[in-house]
Design a protein around this motif. Structure first.
Motif, PDB file in Angstrom:
ATOM      1  N   VAL A  42       0.841  -1.206   0.000  1.00  0.00           N
ATOM      2  CA  VAL A  42       0.000   0.000   0.000  1.00  0.00           C
ATOM      3  C   VAL A  42       0.873   1.251   0.000  1.00  0.00           C
ATOM      4  N   ALA A  43       1.859   1.277   0.898  1.00  0.00           N
ATOM      5  CA  ALA A  43       2.755   2.436   0.964  1.00  0.00           C
ATOM      6  C   ALA A  43       3.551   2.584  -0.322  1.00  0.00           C
ATOM      7  N   THR A  44       4.031   1.467  -0.869  1.00  0.00           N
ATOM      8  CA  THR A  44       4.857   1.526  -2.082  1.00  0.00           C
ATOM      9  C   THR A  44       4.055   2.026  -3.273  1.00  0.00           C
ATOM     10  N   ILE A  45       2.845   1.486  -3.441  1.00  0.00           N
ATOM     11  CA  ILE A  45       2.011   1.917  -4.568  1.00  0.00           C
ATOM     12  C   ILE A  45       1.623   3.387  -4.408  1.00  0.00           C
ATOM     13  N   ALA A  46       1.370   3.809  -3.161  1.00  0.00           N
ATOM     14  CA  ALA A  46       1.075   5.228  -2.922  1.00  0.00           C
ATOM     15  C   ALA A  46       2.236   6.103  -3.369  1.00  0.00           C
ATOM     16  N   LEU A  47       3.469   5.657  -3.093  1.00  0.00           N
ATOM     17  CA  LEU A  47       4.646   6.426  -3.478  1.00  0.00           C
ATOM     18  C   LEU A  47       4.842   6.451  -4.986  1.00  0.00           C
ATOM     19  N   LEU A  48       4.423   5.378  -5.669  1.00  0.00           N
ATOM     20  CA  LEU A  48       4.675   5.266  -7.105  1.00  0.00           C
ATOM     21  C   LEU A  48       3.543   5.810  -7.974  1.00  0.00           C
ATOM     22  N   LEU A  49       2.451   6.240  -7.351  1.00  0.00           N
ATOM     23  CA  LEU A  49       1.329   6.758  -8.144  1.00  0.00           C
ATOM     24  C   LEU A  49       1.740   7.878  -9.111  1.00  0.00           C
ATOM     25  N   PRO A  50       2.580   8.838  -8.693  1.00  0.00           N
ATOM     26  CA  PRO A  50       2.968   9.900  -9.635  1.00  0.00           C
ATOM     27  C   PRO A  50       3.678   9.371 -10.877  1.00  0.00           C
ATOM     28  N   GLY A  66       1.845  -5.947 -10.496  1.00  0.00           N
ATOM     29  CA  GLY A  66       3.034  -6.751 -10.215  1.00  0.00           C
ATOM     30  C   GLY A  66       3.571  -6.491  -8.817  1.00  0.00           C
ATOM     31  N   ILE A  67       3.519  -5.230  -8.390  1.00  0.00           N
ATOM     32  CA  ILE A  67       3.969  -4.893  -7.038  1.00  0.00           C
ATOM     33  C   ILE A  67       3.109  -5.599  -5.995  1.00  0.00           C
ATOM     34  N   TYR A  68       1.800  -5.618  -6.228  1.00  0.00           N
ATOM     35  CA  TYR A  68       0.885  -6.194  -5.239  1.00  0.00           C
ATOM     36  C   TYR A  68       1.095  -7.698  -5.077  1.00  0.00           C
ATOM     37  N   TYR A  69       0.974  -8.452  -6.184  1.00  0.00           N
ATOM     38  CA  TYR A  69       1.104  -9.903  -5.990  1.00  0.00           C
ATOM     39  C   TYR A  69       2.561 -10.318  -5.813  1.00  0.00           C
ATOM     40  N   PHE A 206      -5.767  12.962  -4.357  1.00  0.00           N
ATOM     41  CA  PHE A 206      -5.692  11.560  -3.932  1.00  0.00           C
ATOM     42  C   PHE A 206      -4.249  11.140  -3.691  1.00  0.00           C
ATOM     43  N   SER A 207      -3.349  11.549  -4.570  1.00  0.00           N
ATOM     44  CA  SER A 207      -1.941  11.159  -4.443  1.00  0.00           C
ATOM     45  C   SER A 207      -1.351  11.673  -3.133  1.00  0.00           C
ATOM     46  N   ALA A 208      -1.624  12.958  -2.814  1.00  0.00           N
ATOM     47  CA  ALA A 208      -1.082  13.539  -1.583  1.00  0.00           C
ATOM     48  C   ALA A 208      -1.661  12.851  -0.353  1.00  0.00           C
ATOM     49  N   LEU A 209      -2.960  12.564  -0.379  1.00  0.00           N
ATOM     50  CA  LEU A 209      -3.606  11.909   0.751  1.00  0.00           C
ATOM     51  C   LEU A 209      -3.035  10.504   0.967  1.00  0.00           C
ATOM     52  N   ALA A 210      -2.935   9.735  -0.127  1.00  0.00           N
ATOM     53  CA  ALA A 210      -2.442   8.359  -0.023  1.00  0.00           C
ATOM     54  C   ALA A 210      -0.984   8.321   0.416  1.00  0.00           C
ATOM     55  N   MET A 211      -0.167   9.190  -0.164  1.00  0.00           N
ATOM     56  CA  MET A 211       1.252   9.218   0.211  1.00  0.00           C
ATOM     57  C   MET A 211       1.447   9.644   1.662  1.00  0.00           C
ATOM     58  N   GLY A 212       0.687  10.649   2.103  1.00  0.00           N
ATOM     59  CA  GLY A 212       0.840  11.138   3.467  1.00  0.00           C
ATOM     60  C   GLY A 212       0.461  10.097   4.505  1.00  0.00           C
ATOM     61  N   ILE A 213      -0.686   9.426   4.294  1.00  0.00           N
ATOM     62  CA  ILE A 213      -1.178   8.476   5.289  1.00  0.00           C
ATOM     63  C   ILE A 213      -0.427   7.156   5.225  1.00  0.00           C
ATOM     64  N   PHE A 214      -0.300   6.596   4.027  1.00  0.00           N
ATOM     65  CA  PHE A 214       0.269   5.259   3.907  1.00  0.00           C
ATOM     66  C   PHE A 214       1.766   5.269   3.629  1.00  0.00           C
ATOM     67  N   PRO A 324     -13.348  -0.844  -5.149  1.00  0.00           N
ATOM     68  CA  PRO A 324     -12.124  -1.383  -4.537  1.00  0.00           C
ATOM     69  C   PRO A 324     -12.453  -2.278  -3.352  1.00  0.00           C
ATOM     70  N   SER A 325     -11.872  -3.481  -3.311  1.00  0.00           N
ATOM     71  CA  SER A 325     -12.144  -4.410  -2.211  1.00  0.00           C
ATOM     72  C   SER A 325     -11.121  -4.277  -1.092  1.00  0.00           C
ATOM     73  N   ASN A 326     -10.045  -3.536  -1.305  1.00  0.00           N
ATOM     74  CA  ASN A 326      -9.027  -3.319  -0.275  1.00  0.00           C
ATOM     75  C   ASN A 326      -8.238  -2.065  -0.630  1.00  0.00           C
ATOM     76  N   PRO A 327      -7.366  -1.588   0.251  1.00  0.00           N
ATOM     77  CA  PRO A 327      -6.641  -0.334  -0.027  1.00  0.00           C
ATOM     78  C   PRO A 327      -5.794  -0.375  -1.292  1.00  0.00           C
ATOM     79  N   VAL A 328      -5.212  -1.536  -1.608  1.00  0.00           N
ATOM     80  CA  VAL A 328      -4.389  -1.617  -2.823  1.00  0.00           C
ATOM     81  C   VAL A 328      -5.255  -1.406  -4.060  1.00  0.00           C
ATOM     82  N   MET A 329      -6.450  -2.013  -4.071  1.00  0.00           N
ATOM     83  CA  MET A 329      -7.351  -1.808  -5.213  1.00  0.00           C
ATOM     84  C   MET A 329      -7.813  -0.357  -5.288  1.00  0.00           C
TER      85      MET A 329
END
Length: 499
Positions: A42-50, A66-69, A206-214, A324-329
């Protein structure tokens, strides 16, 4: 026949040189962050969203998937060698995997985890390919009332399966919905909750929120925790399984794959719940349950298969319904929105190359993971010596650059800072922020479909229970909350999360 044509289209997209590269990068980074305890997908994908902002949508989703699984694979390495799960879904693997390592059978445990995950990932991808088209056709018949009810189910499912207090999880979901509604009203154009700040007219980033929290929030939590990493002193041993071991793991792998494939679709279920259920099932079905916790190979095979299958089938509601069924989705949906694509059932018709390309890339990614994981075990173990305090400055810098590149404004950095402080407080209060992120994404869609349904029904609130599909979905949501509210269930639920 039509399914094979779709898969052929997907393979042509997945096997494009650019997407092969992104798939490889995704599973490599996924394994890496799975190996490094505490960072998580979750944290990694949040960082890579940009980064996804500047690449084609197909490549972006292939990378993030690929990062998730990949993280599911990597998490088992530290669980077995260090008794420290690199990813939360590998927590169950610790129970028997580490005991096998202590007995000099770490190689057999790692091979079991890799092969079980590969089988589960391959089967789960077939499940996605088979289940997605009919679900999409069903979703095309949904009206606004059905979509509203479905989103209510998704939010309540995430709340029910969130760790900690249900009341706190509901509070987080409501906060997320309110944050999602900041900005201009879709129908009237009236500004809401902007506090007269012009930059909030378009809503919270969304990017700032996800990166800040996760991103920042979780890494700082890791910095505050003492690092205790003691790699097992026993030899890793042989990586090849004996015929007897293959027979022992065969049925647990099959059962784990089935459990994960079903539970992964449920809102909030995913890989963590799948691995717990699989381990419990194997222990109950064993002729000698006392072996579990002392190095039973079935205790590695079942949960590892289940968590990988659950991780991949969690893509089904995201790809077919836009839920989305979980934070990664939720991060995946955020990536689609950044690309200007509206998640939902129309994606399969409007962007078939995206839909089927992501599915086909999962086969390719699972094959890469088997080739990557076992030969590079020595490399992953050495990476465990890198302290978090050296990773932290790089992550902070990456967050700031990423948020600025997406928002093209210094205001995004203020949002990042506020989200970080808020996320840190939330973690300290033992509130799980995942429902907040789901609420943030679903809030605007929830409001839009509610208002549209009310307009079509001329203000009759009963439209949500008169329509059979909508009523059925709301009934499932109500039953879910009532079950969680039962005293016995609440007590056992808390015990499971503590364990």
């Amino acid at each position: 026949m039509e399914l094979f044509q779709h898969l052929e289209l997907g393979l042509s997209v997945a096997l494009a040189s650019q997407n092969i590269m992104y798939c490889f990068l995704g599973v490599l980074m996924g394994t890496l962050i799975g190996v490094l305890p505490g960072i998580g997908p979750v944290a990694t994908i949040a960082l890579l969203l940009p980064i996804t902002y500047g690449v084609p949508p197909e490549s972006a989703l292939v990378l993030l998937a690929g990062i998730y699984y990949g993280a599911q694979y990597g998490g088992s390495t530290t669980a077995i060698l260090l008794s420290l799960p690199g990813e939360s879904s590998a927590a169950v693997t610790v129970l028997d995997g580490y005991q096998m390592a202590q007995q000099g059978r770490a190689g057999a445990a790692l091979a079991t985890a890799a092969l079980g995950s590969f089988f589960a990932g391959t089967v789960a991808t077939f499940v996605i390919a088979l289940a997605s088209p009919p679900l999409t056709k069903l979703a095309m018949s949904f009206g606004s009332a059905e979509y509203f009810s479905l989103m209510v189910l998704g939010l309540l499912g995430a709340v029910s399966l969130a760790s900690g207090s249900v009341l706190r999880a509901i509070t987080m979901a409501v906060l997320g919905i309110l944050l999602g509604l900041v900005g201009q009203d879709v129908y009237t154009g009236v500004t809401r909750m902007t506090m007269d700040i012009p930059e909030l007219m378009d809503g919270v980033s969304f990017s700032a929120l996800a990166m800040g929290i996760f991103g920042l929030g979780e890494v700082v939590r890791n910095l505050r925790s003492p690092e205790e990493r003691t790699v097992t002193k026993s030899s890793i041993g042989r990586l090849m399984l004996s015929w007897q071991e293959i027979k022992q793991i065969a049925m647990p792998v099959v059962r784990g794959t089935g459990i994960g494939s079903v539970l992964g679709v449920l809102p909030g279920g995913g890989s963590l719940l799948s691995s717990f259920v699989s381990y419990t099932t194997e222990r109950k079905m064993a002729k000698d349950p006392s072996r579990f916790g002392k190095g039973a190979i079935e205790g590695v095979a079942g949960p590892e298969s289940a968590n990988n299958a659950g991780a991949q089938t969690s893509f089904i509601p995201m790809l077919t319904l836009g839920i989305p069924s979980n934070p990664v989705m939720a991060m995946m949906i955020g990536a689609l929105i950044i690309q200007g694509i509206t998640p939902g059932p129309n994606v399969i018709n409007e962007r078939p190359e995206l839909f089927w390309g992501v599915i086909a890339s999962m086969w390719l990614g699972n094959l890469m993971l088997v080739v990557l994981n076992l030969p590079l075990i020595g490399v992953w173990v050495r990476l465990l010596t890198v302290p978090y305090r050296f990773l932290f400055p790089a992550i902070v810098g990456f967050c700031c650059i990423g948020v600025f590149s997406v928002t093209n404004s210094g205001f995004g950095l203020y949002v990042l800072l506020v989200a970080f402080i808020f996320g840190f407080i939330v973690w300290e209060l033992d509130c799980e922020p995942a429902p907040l992120l789901l609420g943030f994404l679903l809030g605007p869609m929830l409001e839009e479909n509610f208002r549209r349904a009310m307009l079509l029904a001329h203000g009759e609130i009963g439209t949500f229970v008169v329509r059979p599909i909508s009523a059925g979905i709301l009934l499932v949501a109500l039953v879910m909350i009532l079950i969680v509210a039962l005293p016995n269930v609440r007590k056992s639920r808390n015990e499971v999360f503590v364990e």
